[in-house]
Design a protein around this motif. Structure first.
Motif, PDB file in Angstrom:
ATOM      1  N   SER A 190      -3.469   6.828  -1.126  1.00  0.00           N
ATOM      2  CA  SER A 190      -4.200   6.539   0.122  1.00  0.00           C
ATOM      3  C   SER A 190      -4.759   7.823   0.723  1.00  0.00           C
ATOM      4  O   SER A 190      -5.849   7.821   1.302  1.00  0.00           O
ATOM      5  N   ASP A 250      -8.090  -0.080  -0.725  1.00  0.00           N
ATOM      6  CA  ASP A 250      -6.699   0.377  -0.773  1.00  0.00           C
ATOM      7  C   ASP A 250      -5.775  -0.836  -0.817  1.00  0.00           C
ATOM      8  O   ASP A 250      -5.490  -1.436   0.225  1.00  0.00           O
ATOM      9  N   GLU A 251      -5.372  -1.219  -2.010  1.00  0.00           N
ATOM     10  CA  GLU A 251      -4.529  -2.405  -2.233  1.00  0.00           C
ATOM     11  C   GLU A 251      -5.036  -3.612  -1.429  1.00  0.00           C
ATOM     12  O   GLU A 251      -4.269  -4.238  -0.687  1.00  0.00           O
TER      13      GLU A 251
HETATM   14 MG    MG Z   1      -1.070   3.903  -0.005  1.00  0.00          MG
END
Ligand code: MG
Ligand code: ATP
Length: 262
Positions: free
Chosen positions: A43, A169-170
């Motif tokens: 991240s 991000d996911e």
């Molecule tokens: Mg992360």
């Protein structure tokens, strides 16, 4: 066609080195899937690409120019946690980024866009909603949407400014498997249509293999048990998955749907 260059990028917070010596060159509409252990800095890497943070060392160049020092319309982002505004309707959410962008350069009357400028923004936002299949929900508030629909809205928000780079991000981590599979199709279609460079962080390696043209593995090469914060992660593997252009991916998907129909 965009070129992104990551040139010896490091990121540290106080004594903790999180990322070290990152080198990467990405040309054109690649789909980079990123995997790595929790806490290894994935991240953080996306925040650097977004311009939300500046690297402690090294350079990030987009089309030969240093990345602007703040997030901008050329970079879109979708997080795992829904990032839509609860007090705005679906359409207003989709218009928000464009309004912000226009207000910087355009007519500013009482802080709101109006007239033709607002009409254009509305049209572009409606197009983005159509692309993610949310036209029918344009007047709803996010509280009435399912998790999958909210992530579709986040995607609409992030593509409406036609970014060169899309950071995910996911984004599908909290969705049911069936919904996730629909989102995979959607994100591949958006990637084909917009020809952007996508970075997708995922904990699901199968998802990375399914979607990526390239798999980037983040890991620490060095560890010191006496000083756990001394070394950061780097890109230990950069695997080409399929040398596909966006057109190639579209053809492959057409073949698959013809085979499924037959
Ligand atoms: Mg992360
Ligand atoms: N702003 C910050 N200040 C201090 N430390 C930070 C900051 N941002 C991240 N870190 C630290 O950097 C490390 C990497 O965090 P990051 O969130 O990038 O990992 P990640 O790979 O995305 O993890 P996960 O898979 O769990 O999401 C963590 O140890 C985190 O505590």
């Amino acid at each position: 066609m965009s070129e992104l260059v990551i040139d010896n990028v490091w990121q540290s917070y106080d004594e903790q080195v999180v990322l070290e010596g990152l080198h990467l060159r990405v040309c054109g509409p690649e789909f980079c899937a990123i995997v790595g252990a929790s806490g290894c800095g994935k991240s953080t890497f996306l925040r650097l690409l977004l311009g939300q943070e500046q690297p402690s060392r090294g350079r990030i160049l987009l089309d030969g120019e240093p990345l602007p020092r703040e997030p901008g319309p050329d970079r879109g982002v979708v997080f795992q946690q829904y990032s839509v505004f609860p007090h705005l309707t679906v359409l207003e959410n989709a218009m928000f980024g464009l309004e912000l962008q226009r207000r910087r350069w355009d007519v500013r009357i009482g802080g709101r866009l109006w007239g033709r400028a607002r009409g254009e923004v509305r049209e572009q936002a409606e197009q983005a909603l159509a692309q993610v299949g949310l036209s029918g929900a344009r007047d709803k508030y996010p509280a009435l949407l399912s998790g999958g629909m909210r992530q579709r809205l986040s995607l609409a928000q992030s593509i409406v400014t036609r970014p060169k780079i899309l950071l995910l991000d996911e984004p599908f981590g909290a969705l049911d498997p069936g919904v996730r599979s629909d989102m995979h199709e959607l994100v591949l279609r958006l990637w084909e249509e917009h020809r952007m460079c996508v970075f997708l962080v995922t904990h699901d390696i199968a998802e990375g293999f399914k979607l990526g043209t390239r798999l980037l593995v983040f890991d620490r090469l060095r560890r010191d048990p006496q000083a756990p914060q001394a070394f950061g992660a780097t890109i230990t593997y950069d695997l080409p998955l399929r040398r596909l252009t966006a057109e190639g991916a579209a053809a492959q998907r057409r073949d698959r749907s013809v085979a499924a129909a037959g």
